[in-house]
Design a protein around this motif. Sequence first.
Motif, PDB file in Angstrom:
ATOM      1  N   SER A 128      -5.711  -1.169  -3.158  1.00  0.00           N
ATOM      2  CA  SER A 128      -4.251  -0.533  -2.768  1.00  0.00           C
ATOM      3  C   SER A 128      -4.170   0.499  -1.934  1.00  0.00           C
ATOM      4  CB  SER A 128      -3.690   0.016  -4.229  1.00  0.00           C
ATOM      5  OG  SER A 128      -3.505  -0.929  -5.408  1.00  0.00           O
ATOM      6  N   PHE A 129      -5.438   1.167  -1.890  1.00  0.00           N
ATOM      7  CA  PHE A 129      -5.333   2.485  -0.717  1.00  0.00           C
ATOM      8  C   PHE A 129      -5.328   1.745   0.779  1.00  0.00           C
ATOM      9  CE2 PHE A 129      -7.966   4.992   2.117  1.00  0.00           C
ATOM     10  CZ  PHE A 129      -7.166   6.046   2.027  1.00  0.00           C
ATOM     11  N   GLU A 130      -6.117   0.579   0.707  1.00  0.00           N
ATOM     12  CA  GLU A 130      -6.127  -0.073   2.003  1.00  0.00           C
ATOM     13  C   GLU A 130      -4.630  -0.367   2.528  1.00  0.00           C
ATOM     14  OE1 GLU A 130     -10.804  -1.737   1.827  1.00  0.00           O
ATOM     15  OE2 GLU A 130      -9.044  -2.867   1.347  1.00  0.00           O
ATOM     16  N   MET A 131      -3.990  -1.133   1.632  1.00  0.00           N
ATOM     17  CA  MET A 131      -2.647  -1.699   1.822  1.00  0.00           C
ATOM     18  C   MET A 131      -1.676  -0.283   2.076  1.00  0.00           C
ATOM     19  SD  MET A 131      -2.999  -4.904   1.766  1.00  0.00           S
ATOM     20  CE  MET A 131      -4.620  -4.356   2.383  1.00  0.00           C
ATOM     21  N   GLU A 132      -1.626   0.840   1.489  1.00  0.00           N
ATOM     22  CA  GLU A 132      -0.949   1.952   2.022  1.00  0.00           C
ATOM     23  C   GLU A 132      -1.238   2.324   3.295  1.00  0.00           C
ATOM     24  OE1 GLU A 132       0.029   4.020  -2.429  1.00  0.00           O
ATOM     25  OE2 GLU A 132      -1.729   4.450  -1.657  1.00  0.00           O
ATOM     26  N   GLN A 133      -2.571   2.243   3.596  1.00  0.00           N
ATOM     27  CA  GLN A 133      -2.928   2.820   4.871  1.00  0.00           C
ATOM     28  C   GLN A 133      -2.305   1.828   6.147  1.00  0.00           C
ATOM     29  OE1 GLN A 133      -3.594   5.769   3.812  1.00  0.00           O
ATOM     30  NE2 GLN A 133      -4.476   5.751   5.795  1.00  0.00           N
ATOM     31  N   LYS A 134      -2.446   0.529   5.797  1.00  0.00           N
ATOM     32  CA  LYS A 134      -2.122  -0.567   6.792  1.00  0.00           C
ATOM     33  C   LYS A 134      -0.333  -0.338   6.977  1.00  0.00           C
ATOM     34  CE  LYS A 134      -5.606  -3.933   6.418  1.00  0.00           C
ATOM     35  NZ  LYS A 134      -6.156  -3.681   8.038  1.00  0.00           N
ATOM     36  N   LEU A 135       0.534   0.041   5.811  1.00  0.00           N
ATOM     37  CA  LEU A 135       1.672   0.227   5.756  1.00  0.00           C
ATOM     38  C   LEU A 135       2.124   1.292   6.533  1.00  0.00           C
ATOM     39  CD1 LEU A 135       4.620  -0.512   4.427  1.00  0.00           C
ATOM     40  CD2 LEU A 135       4.155   1.217   2.655  1.00  0.00           C
ATOM     41  N   LEU A 136       1.440   2.837   6.459  1.00  0.00           N
ATOM     42  CA  LEU A 136       1.592   3.774   7.433  1.00  0.00           C
ATOM     43  C   LEU A 136       1.339   3.513   8.840  1.00  0.00           C
ATOM     44  CD1 LEU A 136       0.264   6.339   4.954  1.00  0.00           C
ATOM     45  CD2 LEU A 136       2.740   6.092   5.453  1.00  0.00           C
ATOM     46  N   GLU A 137       0.273   2.589   9.142  1.00  0.00           N
ATOM     47  CA  GLU A 137      -0.011   2.203  10.590  1.00  0.00           C
ATOM     48  C   GLU A 137       0.834   1.265  10.846  1.00  0.00           C
ATOM     49  OE1 GLU A 137      -4.350   1.407  10.057  1.00  0.00           O
ATOM     50  OE2 GLU A 137      -4.791   3.542   9.335  1.00  0.00           O
ATOM     51  N   LYS A 138       1.639   0.742  10.253  1.00  0.00           N
ATOM     52  CA  LYS A 138       2.681  -0.239  10.619  1.00  0.00           C
ATOM     53  C   LYS A 138       2.160  -1.628  11.120  1.00  0.00           C
ATOM     54  CE  LYS A 138       5.811   3.295  12.760  1.00  0.00           C
ATOM     55  NZ  LYS A 138       6.545   3.897  13.740  1.00  0.00           N
ATOM     56  N   GLU A 139       0.984  -1.730  10.285  1.00  0.00           N
ATOM     57  CA  GLU A 139       0.394  -3.371  10.503  1.00  0.00           C
ATOM     58  C   GLU A 139       1.117  -4.105   9.519  1.00  0.00           C
ATOM     59  OE1 GLU A 139      -3.855  -3.239  10.228  1.00  0.00           O
ATOM     60  OE2 GLU A 139      -3.843  -1.365  11.279  1.00  0.00           O
ATOM     61  N   ILE A 140       1.784  -3.771   8.548  1.00  0.00           N
ATOM     62  CA  ILE A 140       2.786  -4.501   7.391  1.00  0.00           C
ATOM     63  C   ILE A 140       3.874  -3.817   7.279  1.00  0.00           C
ATOM     64  CG2 ILE A 140       0.527  -5.536   6.283  1.00  0.00           C
ATOM     65  CD1 ILE A 140       0.962  -3.457   4.205  1.00  0.00           C
ATOM     66  N   ASP A 141       4.796  -4.745   6.711  1.00  0.00           N
ATOM     67  CA  ASP A 141       6.316  -4.272   6.537  1.00  0.00           C
ATOM     68  C   ASP A 141       6.449  -3.587   4.999  1.00  0.00           C
ATOM     69  OD1 ASP A 141       7.329  -5.312   9.066  1.00  0.00           O
ATOM     70  OD2 ASP A 141       6.606  -7.294   8.325  1.00  0.00           O
ATOM     71  N   ILE A 142       5.639  -4.323   4.121  1.00  0.00           N
ATOM     72  CA  ILE A 142       5.610  -4.153   2.499  1.00  0.00           C
ATOM     73  C   ILE A 142       4.392  -4.006   2.130  1.00  0.00           C
ATOM     74  CG2 ILE A 142       6.586  -4.936   0.378  1.00  0.00           C
ATOM     75  CD1 ILE A 142       8.998  -5.980   1.868  1.00  0.00           C
ATOM     76  N   ALA A 143       4.105  -3.323   1.354  1.00  0.00           N
ATOM     77  CA  ALA A 143       2.637  -3.231   0.469  1.00  0.00           C
ATOM     78  C   ALA A 143       3.107  -3.699  -1.104  1.00  0.00           C
ATOM     79  CB  ALA A 143       1.935  -1.999   0.685  1.00  0.00           C
ATOM     80  N   LEU A 144       2.522  -4.240  -1.691  1.00  0.00           N
ATOM     81  CA  LEU A 144       2.443  -4.323  -3.178  1.00  0.00           C
ATOM     82  C   LEU A 144       1.298  -3.956  -3.708  1.00  0.00           C
ATOM     83  CD1 LEU A 144       3.763  -8.095  -3.134  1.00  0.00           C
ATOM     84  CD2 LEU A 144       4.998  -6.098  -3.087  1.00  0.00           C
ATOM     85  N   VAL A 145       1.485  -2.730  -4.454  1.00  0.00           N
ATOM     86  CA  VAL A 145       0.321  -2.041  -5.045  1.00  0.00           C
ATOM     87  C   VAL A 145       0.341  -1.602  -6.547  1.00  0.00           C
ATOM     88  CG1 VAL A 145      -0.098  -0.834  -2.761  1.00  0.00           C
ATOM     89  CG2 VAL A 145       1.359   0.300  -4.653  1.00  0.00           C
ATOM     90  N   GLU A 146      -0.887  -1.269  -6.989  1.00  0.00           N
ATOM     91  CA  GLU A 146      -1.062  -1.018  -8.377  1.00  0.00           C
ATOM     92  C   GLU A 146      -1.620   0.304  -8.775  1.00  0.00           C
ATOM     93  OE1 GLU A 146      -4.883  -3.496  -9.524  1.00  0.00           O
ATOM     94  OE2 GLU A 146      -4.140  -4.258  -7.805  1.00  0.00           O
ATOM     95  N   ASN A 147      -1.606   1.204  -7.581  1.00  0.00           N
ATOM     96  CA  ASN A 147      -2.270   2.514  -8.010  1.00  0.00           C
ATOM     97  C   ASN A 147      -0.948   3.380  -8.481  1.00  0.00           C
ATOM     98  OD1 ASN A 147      -1.168   2.177  -5.301  1.00  0.00           O
ATOM     99  ND2 ASN A 147      -2.283   4.003  -4.772  1.00  0.00           N
ATOM    100  N   PRO A 148      -1.201   4.375  -9.521  1.00  0.00           N
ATOM    101  CA  PRO A 148      -0.256   5.096  -9.842  1.00  0.00           C
ATOM    102  C   PRO A 148       0.173   6.311  -9.063  1.00  0.00           C
ATOM    103  CG  PRO A 148      -2.343   5.708 -11.183  1.00  0.00           C
ATOM    104  CD  PRO A 148      -2.574   4.528 -10.172  1.00  0.00           C
ATOM    105  N   SER A 149      -0.712   6.857  -8.061  1.00  0.00           N
ATOM    106  CA  SER A 149      -0.448   7.698  -7.299  1.00  0.00           C
ATOM    107  C   SER A 149       0.383   7.508  -6.218  1.00  0.00           C
ATOM    108  CB  SER A 149      -1.773   8.215  -6.567  1.00  0.00           C
ATOM    109  OG  SER A 149      -2.511   7.205  -5.834  1.00  0.00           O
ATOM    110  N   SER A 150       0.899   8.471  -5.649  1.00  0.00           N
ATOM    111  CA  SER A 150       1.850   8.206  -4.464  1.00  0.00           C
ATOM    112  C   SER A 150       1.236   9.064  -3.243  1.00  0.00           C
ATOM    113  CB  SER A 150       3.212   8.919  -4.688  1.00  0.00           C
ATOM    114  OG  SER A 150       3.671   8.078  -5.868  1.00  0.00           O
ATOM    115  N   GLN A 151       1.875   8.576  -1.847  1.00  0.00           N
ATOM    116  CA  GLN A 151       1.357   9.110  -0.570  1.00  0.00           C
ATOM    117  C   GLN A 151       2.710   9.607  -0.175  1.00  0.00           C
ATOM    118  OE1 GLN A 151      -1.342   7.732   2.166  1.00  0.00           O
ATOM    119  NE2 GLN A 151      -2.088   6.368   0.790  1.00  0.00           N
ATOM    120  N   ALA A 152       2.720  10.574   0.654  1.00  0.00           N
ATOM    121  CA  ALA A 152       3.739  10.973   1.474  1.00  0.00           C
ATOM    122  C   ALA A 152       4.329  10.230   2.436  1.00  0.00           C
ATOM    123  CB  ALA A 152       3.387  12.440   2.112  1.00  0.00           C
ATOM    124  N   ASN A 153       5.489  10.080   2.844  1.00  0.00           N
ATOM    125  CA  ASN A 153       5.965   8.955   3.882  1.00  0.00           C
ATOM    126  C   ASN A 153       5.976   7.454   3.305  1.00  0.00           C
ATOM    127  OD1 ASN A 153       6.217  11.310   5.709  1.00  0.00           O
ATOM    128  ND2 ASN A 153       4.217  10.826   6.258  1.00  0.00           N
TER     129      ASN A 153
END
Length: 295
Positions: A128-153
């Motif tokens: 999940s962390f890797e997918m959020e990073q790829k989302l923020l770096e605009k490598e993907i359009d949507i991430a489907l994640v299972e972690n309960p924490s949230s990131q800014a932006n």
Amino acid sequence: MDYRDTVFLAVAENLSFSKAAEELFISQPAVTKHIKELENKYKVDLFERKGNRILLTEAGKLAYSKLLAIRQAYRELEFELGSMGDVFKGELRIGASSTISQYIIPDVIAGFHKRYPQIELYMINGNSFEMEQKLLEKEIDIALVENPSSQANINYLTFFSDAIIAVAGANSRFNKRQSYTLSDIAEWPLVLREKGSGTLDHINRILKGKGIDTEHLNATIHLGSTEAIKGFVKNSDNVALLSDKAVKKELQQKDLIKLSIKNLEMNRDLRLAFRQGHVSDAGQLFTDFLLHYNI
């Protein structure tokens, strides 16, 4: 977009000429040629070598940022023009955590492709962390994640719920008791996912809420995939904590057994993640489809 721009984006996102060549189905010398032509055109170096690695130069970072925006604009233009004729076209890049990509989303992806065959789908997976990073770096359009924490932006939207359960091999010593207590968990030889896994993140949060010090769990091994964990547990005297969706087949076939734990439920929400302020048209279409799909 010029094809050389496409090659540049592939190299920038992989930080590898060879991986970009594989992704684009062209030779590595062809990739090198296209990058050299771009550098000659702009009269700047776009990449620099550091040992066996390549990195973006400052000029490369600027080019990457601008070309990402241009690529997204092209995707949205294609989609909007297609939707005017009721033919939805475009491209959608989805990132999914390992559990979601393997056990939950494949049927949804197949249904979406059947409904919108002109939309090109690309899906990658990782934790999940890797997918959020790829989302923020605009490598993907949507991430489907299972972690309960949230990131800014990042904005999150729940689309499904599952549960983490304890399982062991059918022939293990853990098959001798009807139920276990919270204190038993600290003694179990556990097989867990790697750091960054949404499943592990959720387990830690729940157990800490029950007063169990997760730093002192008897974790005998950490493995990078659910399939590896299931294979290990089936043939050992260890316990795993996994999504009930991931072990559905093994429970039915009686290769694994579910361990009942008194006063412990580990239900969780699986979430769609978007960059704040932006959801592409194709991404919105997929979101609507997913939220109405009977998983």
